[in-house]
Design a protein around this motif. Structure first.
Motif, short mmCIF file in Angstrom:
data_model
loop_
_atom_site.label_atom_id
_atom_site.label_comp_id
_atom_site.label_asym_id
_atom_site.label_seq_id
_atom_site.Cartn_x
_atom_site.Cartn_y
_atom_site.Cartn_z
N PRO A 9 45.64 49.38 60.95
CA PRO A 9 45.16 48.12 60.53
C PRO A 9 43.56 48.31 60.90
O PRO A 9 43.46 49.25 61.70
CB PRO A 9 45.57 46.87 61.25
CG PRO A 9 46.36 47.59 62.55
CD PRO A 9 46.74 49.08 61.86
N TYR B 280 41.43 46.82 62.80
CA TYR B 280 41.14 46.49 63.88
C TYR B 280 41.52 47.54 64.96
O TYR B 280 41.23 47.48 66.13
CB TYR B 280 41.51 45.14 64.29
CG TYR B 280 43.12 45.02 64.60
CD1 TYR B 280 43.79 44.99 65.84
CD2 TYR B 280 43.89 44.59 63.45
CE1 TYR B 280 44.95 44.97 66.00
CE2 TYR B 280 45.17 44.41 63.61
CZ TYR B 280 45.67 44.70 65.00
OH TYR B 280 47.17 44.57 65.28
N THR C 267 51.33 50.05 65.13
CA THR C 267 50.62 49.01 65.31
C THR C 267 51.22 48.53 66.73
O THR C 267 50.59 48.11 67.76
CB THR C 267 50.52 47.96 64.45
OG1 THR C 267 49.73 48.30 63.15
CG2 THR C 267 49.70 46.65 64.91
N GLY D 148 41.49 41.82 65.07
CA GLY D 148 43.00 41.59 64.89
C GLY D 148 43.45 40.11 64.84
O GLY D 148 44.39 39.94 64.11
N GLU E 8 43.23 38.99 61.26
CA GLU E 8 43.74 40.03 60.44
C GLU E 8 44.98 40.04 60.43
O GLU E 8 45.89 40.48 59.42
CB GLU E 8 43.09 41.24 60.56
CG GLU E 8 43.29 42.51 59.87
CD GLU E 8 42.82 43.82 60.31
OE1 GLU E 8 43.25 44.76 59.75
OE2 GLU E 8 41.58 43.64 60.69
N ASP E 9 45.50 40.09 61.60
CA ASP E 9 47.26 40.46 61.78
C ASP E 9 47.70 39.25 62.64
O ASP E 9 48.17 39.25 63.60
CB ASP E 9 47.13 41.55 62.90
CG ASP E 9 48.50 42.22 63.02
OD1 ASP E 9 49.56 41.60 62.56
OD2 ASP E 9 48.66 43.34 63.49
N ILE F 27 48.08 40.41 70.77
CA ILE F 27 46.33 40.38 70.72
C ILE F 27 45.95 39.56 71.62
O ILE F 27 44.76 39.92 72.33
CB ILE F 27 45.71 40.47 69.31
CG1 ILE F 27 46.39 41.50 68.38
CG2 ILE F 27 44.36 40.69 69.20
CD1 ILE F 27 46.02 41.51 66.90
#
Length: 633
Positions: free
Chosen positions: A311, A313, A349, A381, A384-385, A392
């Protein structure tokens, strides 16, 4: 028929001349790096050949095994490094060697520190390694032919490193590049089989291509192991093996902070060897910059990640992912939507996040280094995730009102573990900078009660999206101290609750007057429970958007619904409350509002009007309007 022009002379660009001068004067004590860099360039050329031919469904080694050859000639006093990689056309020679178009020379020069070892490590990072040839050579000859071109379309490049080079056509039988170094006086110790082999094993042992040298019978013998390190068992490898491979793969001579080496077996089979660098690359914030993870398929390099494998980040991660389940001619387009790639991305990840969590727990000093270099990127992140948001969040670090220094050393878990009995929220403050956060009047009541507040010093940037994405942690909701009512009733005793109710009742008339005077400027006026020393502050009325994000979205620098809160204990507020018929009350209302705008770090819309009002009030005070103790603020 060869239509290329005969020999022509060209001048290097000014930045290249600076690099050449640096190589000769400043990096002489690290002179053996020239061989590391030439071998690295040769390895890259073979990787690019593989990528190009595989995309055309051709076999890269159809014309013989891919390899790098190193040799020397004592009589001629030369060292030669040759490869059968992709080679270069005439124009590519000009672009890659004569100008800064491809080399990153300008960025390299701007990054120099004066430390020889550190500056030497930058050579590989910025793609200027070819110039290191001139550390030991007073003349360099390069002969090359681009894959796919005819033998007559070869090119010979030559320079003495003094600001100019020549180009001429050459008949080159095979594709690839040959670099011949004509050594300077005093460099004869390099004309030794033992010396060159030692340098190769020191710097290039983990290159997966064979690096060969002639033996005593003039037969080519591999010098390096020529095997993919990531494919070997972890039990066979030492810590130094990993560090050496990292250095080769990245061109970074600083040691990696941590790494994870894992072979995944099951529905899909692939191997991960991923590194966390100890410092950020120069292009970390350049959107179009290349990623640091390379995809191999059955140990053959195929392509560099452009966002499918890791990803955004985690773009700082370096290393290799080797799959056994993808076709050799896979393209970036074919990677999109591939179940194999989705599985690889997900596991890679999680492995990296687990590695960071372990480092944070077991080696906090290392993690502090990581956070300084890459913390801002990792924060990306959160929005984003979503699937890994909790993991995170546990990796985030902040400065708080309990921090011993300005360094971000507080995790959300640390904060939650220190929360006071009865405290239901994790409090934070967003500000344009850490100094502004520390000086904010919004912290006054929290400091008085000893309640910790997280200080987000990047209130104009990524921290806005952090708080927008992370609404709670371990069941504790995040609450801005500059937003909403600032209600601390959960931690108030009965006396404090009664005092607040009494103050609200006593100042009801003043609040109404101030609200009328500020009609069109303030969304509301109310008595504050968050101030202890300042006369007033501005907070955002919005329930779902932080004040600093509102400020950024509204060009004036204020939240779209600014609320003026007044301190019932401040002498100025008490005086205004005692004299509701004061003819200057409207002016005081605007001055209080504008002062609060300034302490917020926002912009006064009419600074001339503010100065005029303030001067008029100062004249009034000088004529006996307020006593000295009442006018202090």
């Amino acid at each position: 028929m060869n239509t290329q022009p005969e020999q022509e002379s060209f001048s290097f660009q000014a930045e290249v001349v600076q690099i050449l001068d640096l190589m000769v004067r400043s990096l002489y004590s690290n002179k053996e790096i020239f061989l590391r860099e030439l071998i690295s360039n040769a390895s890259d050329a073979i990787d690019r050949l593989r990528l190009e031919l595989l995309s055309q469904s051709e076999l890269p080694d159809a014309d013989g095994p891919l390899r790098i050859r190193v040799s020397f000639d004592k009589d001629a006093r030369t060292i030669t490094v040759a490869d059968n990689g992709i080679g270069m056309s005439r124009q590519e020679v000009i672009e890659h060697i004569g100008t800064i178009a491809k080399s990153g020379t300008r960025e390299f020069l701007q990054s120099l520190t004066g430390d020889q070892r550190q500056d030497a490590s930058l050579i590989g990072q910025f793609g200027v390694g070819f110039y290191s040839s001139f550390i030991v050579a007073d003349r360099v000859t390069l002969t090359t032919r681009r894959s796919g071109l005819a033998a007559a379309e070869g090119v010979r490049w030559e320079s003495d490193g003094r600001g100019a080079y020549t180009l001429e056509p050459a008949e080159v039988a095979d594709r690839g590049t040959t670099v011949v170094l004509h050594l300077r006086e005093g460099e004869d110790e390099l004309l030794s089989d033992y010396r060159l082999r030692t340098i190769i094993k020191k710097y290039s042992d983990h290159i997966s291509l064979p690096i060969v040298m002639p033996d005593s019978e003039d037969k080519e013998a591999p010098v390096n192991q020529a095997s993919a390190l990531w494919a070997r068992s972890k039990s066979e490898l030492t810590e130094q093996d990993y560090k050496d491979f990292y250095r080769h793969a990245t061109g970074d001579l600083t040691e990696p902070l941590a790494w994870v080496h894992s072979k995944i077996e099951g529905t899909y089979e692939y191997t991960l060897l991923l590194f966390i660098p100890s410092r950020a690359p120069f292009d970390l914030w350049i959107p179009q910059a290349g990623r640091g993870v390379k995809l191999h398929i059955r140990r053959v390099f195929v392509l560099e990640d452009s966002g499918q494998l890791m990803p955004q980040y985690l773009r700082f991660v370096r290393g290799v992912i080797d799959s056994a389940d993808l076709p050799l001619n896979v393209s970036r387009e074919l990677l999109q939507g591939s179940r194999v790639v989705d599985n690889i991305r997900s596991n890679a990840t999680k492995k990296v996040l687990r590695l960071l969590a372990d480092t944070a727990e077991k080696e906090p000093e290392k993690y502090a280094t990581f956070w300084k270099e890459f913390g801002a990127v990792l924060k990306e992140g959160l929005p984003e995730d979503f699937g890994n948001r909790d993991e995170i969040a546990r990796l985030l670090r902040f400065t708080s009102t309990k921090s011993a220094s300005d360094q971000p050393d507080v995790s959300l878990a640390d904060y939650a573990g220190r929360m006071k009995e009865g405290q239901e929220h994790i409090y934070y403050l967003l500000a344009p900078g850490l100094a502004a956060a520390k000086a904010s009047p919004h912290l006054e009541a929290f400091r008085k009660k000893g309640i910790e507040v997280l200080l987000f010093g990047d209130g104009e940037g990524i921290d806005n999206w952090v708080v927008a994405s992370l609404r709670e942690f371990d069941g504790k909701r995040l609450q801005s101290v500059a937003q909403g009512s600032g209600d601390l009733s959960e931690l108030e005793d009965e006396a404090e609750t009664q005092a607040k109710e009494q103050a609200s009742a006593e100042l009801a008339g003043l609040v109404a007057q101030l609200k009328a005077a500020l009609d069109g400027r303030a969304y509301d006026v109310r008595v504050s429970s968050r101030l202890t020393t300042s006369p007033a502050c501005i907070v955002a009325n919005e329930a779902d958007i932080d004040i600093n994000l509102a400020r950024r979205l509204r060009g004036s620098g204020l939240p779209s619904q600014p609320v003026l809160e007044i301190n019932p204990q401040h002498p100025l507020v008490r005086r205004l409350n005692r004299e509701p018929a004061d003819p200057h009350l409207a002016e005081w209302a605007h001055v209080l509002f504008d002062q609060a705008v300034l302490t917020l770090g926002a912009r006064i819309e009419e600074p001339a009007a503010f100065v005029g009002r303030l001067n008029d009030l100062l004249v009034t005070l000088s004529e006996g309007g307020l006593s000295a103790d009442e006018s202090s603020s």
